[in-house]
Scaffold this active site. Structure first.
Site, PDB file in Angstrom:
ATOM      1  N   LYS A 232       0.851  -1.212   0.000  1.00 44.62           N
ATOM      2  CA  LYS A 232       0.000   0.000   0.000  1.00 44.62           C
ATOM      3  C   LYS A 232       0.878   1.250   0.000  1.00 44.62           C
ATOM      4  CE  LYS A 232      -1.575   1.431   4.101  1.00 44.62           C
ATOM      5  NZ  LYS A 232      -1.230   2.801   4.499  1.00 44.62           N
ATOM      6  N   ASN A 233       1.884   1.287   0.868  1.00 47.83           N
ATOM      7  CA  ASN A 233       2.656   2.525   1.050  1.00 47.83           C
ATOM      8  C   ASN A 233       3.595   2.816  -0.104  1.00 47.83           C
ATOM      9  OD1 ASN A 233       1.259   2.919   3.360  1.00 47.83           O
ATOM     10  ND2 ASN A 233       2.902   2.274   4.738  1.00 47.83           N
TER      11      ASN A 233
ATOM     12  N   CYS B 260      -4.001  11.722  13.606  1.00 47.60           N
ATOM     13  CA  CYS B 260      -4.816  10.507  13.553  1.00 47.60           C
ATOM     14  C   CYS B 260      -4.669   9.828  14.923  1.00 47.60           C
ATOM     15  CB  CYS B 260      -4.341   9.590  12.421  1.00 47.60           C
ATOM     16  SG  CYS B 260      -2.754   8.856  12.771  1.00 47.60           S
TER      17      CYS B 260
ATOM     18  N   ARG C   4       1.061  13.656  13.950  1.00 50.82           N
ATOM     19  CA  ARG C   4       1.453  13.515  12.548  1.00 50.82           C
ATOM     20  C   ARG C   4       1.701  14.869  11.851  1.00 50.82           C
ATOM     21  NH1 ARG C   4      -0.248   8.309  11.056  1.00 50.82           N
ATOM     22  NH2 ARG C   4       1.359   8.371   9.459  1.00 50.82           N
TER      23      ARG C   4
ATOM     24  N   ASP D 285       5.185  -0.446  12.291  1.00 53.31           N
ATOM     25  CA  ASP D 285       3.926  -0.980  11.744  1.00 53.31           C
ATOM     26  C   ASP D 285       3.718  -2.449  12.083  1.00 53.31           C
ATOM     27  OD1 ASP D 285       3.916   0.967   8.653  1.00 53.31           O
ATOM     28  OD2 ASP D 285       3.480   1.470  10.731  1.00 53.31           O
TER      29      ASP D 285
ATOM     30  N   ARG E 187      -8.542  -0.190   5.161  1.00 53.22           N
ATOM     31  CA  ARG E 187      -7.680   0.832   4.546  1.00 53.22           C
ATOM     32  C   ARG E 187      -6.398   0.200   4.002  1.00 53.22           C
ATOM     33  NH1 ARG E 187      -6.435   6.019   7.907  1.00 53.22           N
ATOM     34  NH2 ARG E 187      -5.152   6.170   6.048  1.00 53.22           N
TER      35      ARG E 187
HETATM   36  C1  EPZ Z   1       4.822   6.366   6.979  1.00 52.21           C
HETATM   37  O1  EPZ Z   1       4.107   7.384   7.628  1.00 52.21           O
HETATM   38  C2  EPZ Z   1       3.837   5.228   6.781  1.00 52.21           C
HETATM   39  N1  EPZ Z   1       2.721   5.699   5.947  1.00 52.21           N
HETATM   40  C3  EPZ Z   1       3.307   4.757   8.139  1.00 52.21           C
HETATM   41  O2  EPZ Z   1       2.493   3.639   7.896  1.00 52.21           O
HETATM   42  C4  EPZ Z   1       4.491   4.313   8.992  1.00 52.21           C
HETATM   43  O3  EPZ Z   1       4.014   3.934  10.268  1.00 52.21           O
HETATM   44  C5  EPZ Z   1       5.488   5.470   9.112  1.00 52.21           C
HETATM   45  O4  EPZ Z   1       5.908   5.903   7.802  1.00 52.21           O
HETATM   46  C6  EPZ Z   1       6.735   5.063   9.890  1.00 52.21           C
HETATM   47  O5  EPZ Z   1       7.342   3.961   9.255  1.00 52.21           O
HETATM   48  C7  EPZ Z   1       2.898   5.786   4.621  1.00 52.21           C
HETATM   49  O6  EPZ Z   1       3.959   5.491   4.079  1.00 52.21           O
HETATM   50  C8  EPZ Z   1       1.708   6.247   3.825  1.00 52.21           C
HETATM   51  P1  EPZ Z   1       7.008   9.530   9.177  1.00 52.21           P
HETATM   52  P2  EPZ Z   1       4.737   8.872   7.692  1.00 52.21           P
HETATM   53  O7  EPZ Z   1       6.939  10.836   8.480  1.00 52.21           O
HETATM   54  O8  EPZ Z   1       5.607   9.116   6.527  1.00 52.21           O
HETATM   55  C9  EPZ Z   1       7.415  12.676  12.687  1.00 52.21           C
HETATM   56  C10 EPZ Z   1       0.580   2.379   7.895  1.00 52.21           C
HETATM   57  O9  EPZ Z   1       0.296   1.630   8.817  1.00 52.21           O
HETATM   58  N2  EPZ Z   1       7.244  13.695  11.640  1.00 52.21           N
HETATM   59  O10 EPZ Z   1       8.099   8.575   8.807  1.00 52.21           O
HETATM   60  O11 EPZ Z   1       3.607   9.807   7.944  1.00 52.21           O
HETATM   61  C11 EPZ Z   1       6.160  11.842  12.887  1.00 52.21           C
HETATM   62  O12 EPZ Z   1       5.274  12.479  13.779  1.00 52.21           O
HETATM   63  C12 EPZ Z   1       1.101   3.757   8.189  1.00 52.21           C
HETATM   64  O13 EPZ Z   1       0.559   2.077   6.692  1.00 52.21           O
HETATM   65  C13 EPZ Z   1       7.363  15.038  12.001  1.00 52.21           C
HETATM   66  O14 EPZ Z   1       7.589  15.370  13.156  1.00 52.21           O
HETATM   67  O15 EPZ Z   1       5.633   8.773   8.976  1.00 52.21           O
HETATM   68  C14 EPZ Z   1       6.710  10.551  13.438  1.00 52.21           C
HETATM   69  O16 EPZ Z   1       6.941  10.704  14.827  1.00 52.21           O
HETATM   70  C15 EPZ Z   1       0.794   4.156   9.602  1.00 52.21           C
HETATM   71  N3  EPZ Z   1       7.219  15.978  11.027  1.00 52.21           N
HETATM   72  C16 EPZ Z   1       8.070  10.401  12.735  1.00 52.21           C
HETATM   73  O17 EPZ Z   1       8.400  11.717  12.243  1.00 52.21           O
HETATM   74  C17 EPZ Z   1       6.983  15.643   9.723  1.00 52.21           C
HETATM   75  O18 EPZ Z   1       6.885  16.547   8.869  1.00 52.21           O
HETATM   76  C18 EPZ Z   1       8.059   9.427  11.564  1.00 52.21           C
HETATM   77  O19 EPZ Z   1       6.968   9.778  10.741  1.00 52.21           O
HETATM   78  C19 EPZ Z   1       6.856  14.269   9.391  1.00 52.21           C
HETATM   79  C20 EPZ Z   1       6.999  13.313  10.364  1.00 52.21           C
END
Ligand code: EPZ
Length: 424
Positions: free
Chosen positions: A22-23, A116, A121, A311, A403
């Site tokens: 999916k991702n 969420c 996020r 995940d 989803r």
């Molecule tokens: C991706 O989310 C995945 N989603 C998530 O999968 C996955 O859990 C996550 O990466 C971590 O591996 C998709 O790829 C669509 P991050 P993402 O930006 O990119 C902080 C699922 O189950 N952060 O790597 O949104 C954030 O709060 C989903 O399929 C900021 O602070 O995650 C988190 O603590 C759930 N500012 C950390 O970084 C930002 O601008 C990692 O988040 C962006 C992120």
């Protein structure tokens, strides 16, 4: 509202085919905005998030033909650069249109995705990346208003924290920028690697693919001649099915996996005591999990790839209830990713949490109950626990599950589970 009725304690056996990731599919759908030609993506999972993203692209004016695990996108007709709240609020990954829209049209408005269940996020890293590439960013009325009237210019983009979609957004924007960009502290997830490989295949000069430093020579606004692409197998769906085999102490074989992407999950299952038949390879292959007599307790510390994936944290927590002794889980990526704890406790799990640490008592008898899904991976953990629980469980709010898991109950029933999808 649909719910799943699971009757537990069935042994599983047989083979299950893993769907496309999916991702990775979501990032490739965002990439289609930069395509000069019709872009065909194959092995797309049939899940709600994909349909939502296709709707977002249609809302922008693209045509998307999603059928039988294939999506054919014509983005030449895009005439709108506003990603509206009503779609973005349903799926945070919509933020992935920011980079491509800005790079191609030099302006766009994207609704702030909001938080969420698992955390606030934020998207500050995404916005900082666009500003470093020369964009003006303002926030107004819940929307990101981005503009770059002279187009984007290559730059060095340091990420304070590793961000998967943040890295993908920066790569998407930089691929059409003028000159070279270097992304520091880049995410190394397989989904990011696939995006880089697709860009390289259409002539974009990219170095450091799969490393934490990626350099990209942009096309200076020239749209991309994207080749037909097959989405990589979903490593998290695969991990979830390995746990389904593990928690029911069954022998099941997963087809269509890339074991290299699962290495951390495989090693953890072997540490717990399972014997798995596989070869670590970057090619598509199979993996079999076999029953074991004793399950050792374990410790998990979630980290960015190639560390242990956040995940898979909820799914391993369900398994931990059956291990011998006390297991520990440390969640380091999201501030609220223990929503499944209270629901697992309704099934009889003995879990205590303190901040980002969870302690799970093993050798626990699980008994069926009514439980509520709270987020995508938490809901799969509830299904896994109910496969083991005595009696019947009803899992509510399974729109979370739909989803990101393609036909979960059908795939599990084909392995011997007893799951009904009912309407309340
Ligand atoms: C991706 O989310 C995945 N989603 C998530 O999968 C996955 O859990 C996550 O990466 C971590 O591996 C998709 O790829 C669509 P991050 P993402 O930006 O990119 C902080 C699922 O189950 N952060 O790597 O949104 C954030 O709060 C989903 O399929 C900021 O602070 O995650 C988190 O603590 C759930 N500012 C950390 O970084 C930002 O601008 C990692 O988040 C962006 C992120």
């Amino acid at each position: 509202m649909d719910f799943l009725r699971v009757t537990g304690e069935n042994k599983l056996n047989g083979k299950v085919k893993i769907s496309g990731a999916k991702n990775s599919a979501l990032v490739l759908l965002a990439l289609s905005i930069l395509s000069k030609n019709i872009f065909t993506i194959q092995n797309i999972p049939n899940v709600a998030d994909i349909k939502t993203f296709a709707k977002l692209l249609q809302n922008l004016g693209a045509t998307t033909n999603l059928y039988n695990h294939e999506c054919i996108i014509d983005s030449s007709l895009i005439n709108e650069t506003k990603a509206i709240y009503d779609i973005v609020r349903k799926m945070r990954a919509s933020i992935l249109v920011l980079g491509p829209l800005l790079a191609r049209f030099r302006k766009c408005e994207v609704s702030l995705p909001g938080g969420c269940a698992i955390g606030s996020r934020p998207v500050d890293f995404h916005l900082k990346a666009m500003e470093l590439l020369g964009a003006n960013i303002a926030i107004k009325g819940g929307y990101i208003i981005a503009s770059a009237k002279n187009g984007l210019k290559g730059n060095t983009i340091p990420f304070d924290k590793i961000s998967v979609t943040g890295t993908s957004n920066a790569i998407l924007a930089a691929s059409l920028a003028k000159g070279k960009s270097v992304i520091l502290n880049a995410a190394r997830e397989p989904e990011v690697v696939q995006l880089c490989e697709v860009l390289k295949n259409c002539g974009i000069h990219i170095d450091g693919i799969g490393s934490s430093e990626i350099s990209i020579l942009g096309s200076d606004g020239e749209l991309l001649n994207l080749q037909k692409t097959e989405v990589i197998p979903d490593r998290i769906e695969a991990g979830t099915y390995l746990i389904a085999g593990g928690i029911t102490n069954s022998k099941i074989t997963l087809q269509n996996v890339i074991t290299k992407h699962l290495e951390n999950i495989i090693l953890k299952l072997e540490e717990i005591g399972f014997k798995l038949d596989y070869k670590i390879t970057k090619e598509i292959s199979n993996i079999t999990i076999n029953p074991t007599k004793k399950l050792n307790s374990f410790k998990i510390i979630t980290k960015e790839y190639p560390g242990f994936p956040t995940d898979m944290q909820a799914q391993f927590m369900a398994l931990a209830t059956q291990c011998d002794g006390v297991s520990l889980i440390e969640e380091n990526l999201f501030e609220n990713r223990f929503m499944h704890v209270n629901e697992l406790k309704r099934l009889g799990a003995k879990i205590t949490t303190s901040r980002n640490l969870a302690q799970i008592q093993g050798c626990t008898k699980l008994v069926g109950a009514d439980v509520m899904a709270t987020d995508l991976r938490a809901s799969s953990a509830l299904v896994l626990a109910s496969l083991k629980a005595q009696g019947t469980s009803n899992i509510h709010r399974i729109y979370h599950l739909d989803r990101g898991y393609e036909e979960l109950e059908n795939k599990l029933n084909a392995l011997g589970a007893n799951i009904l999808r009912l309407k309340s």
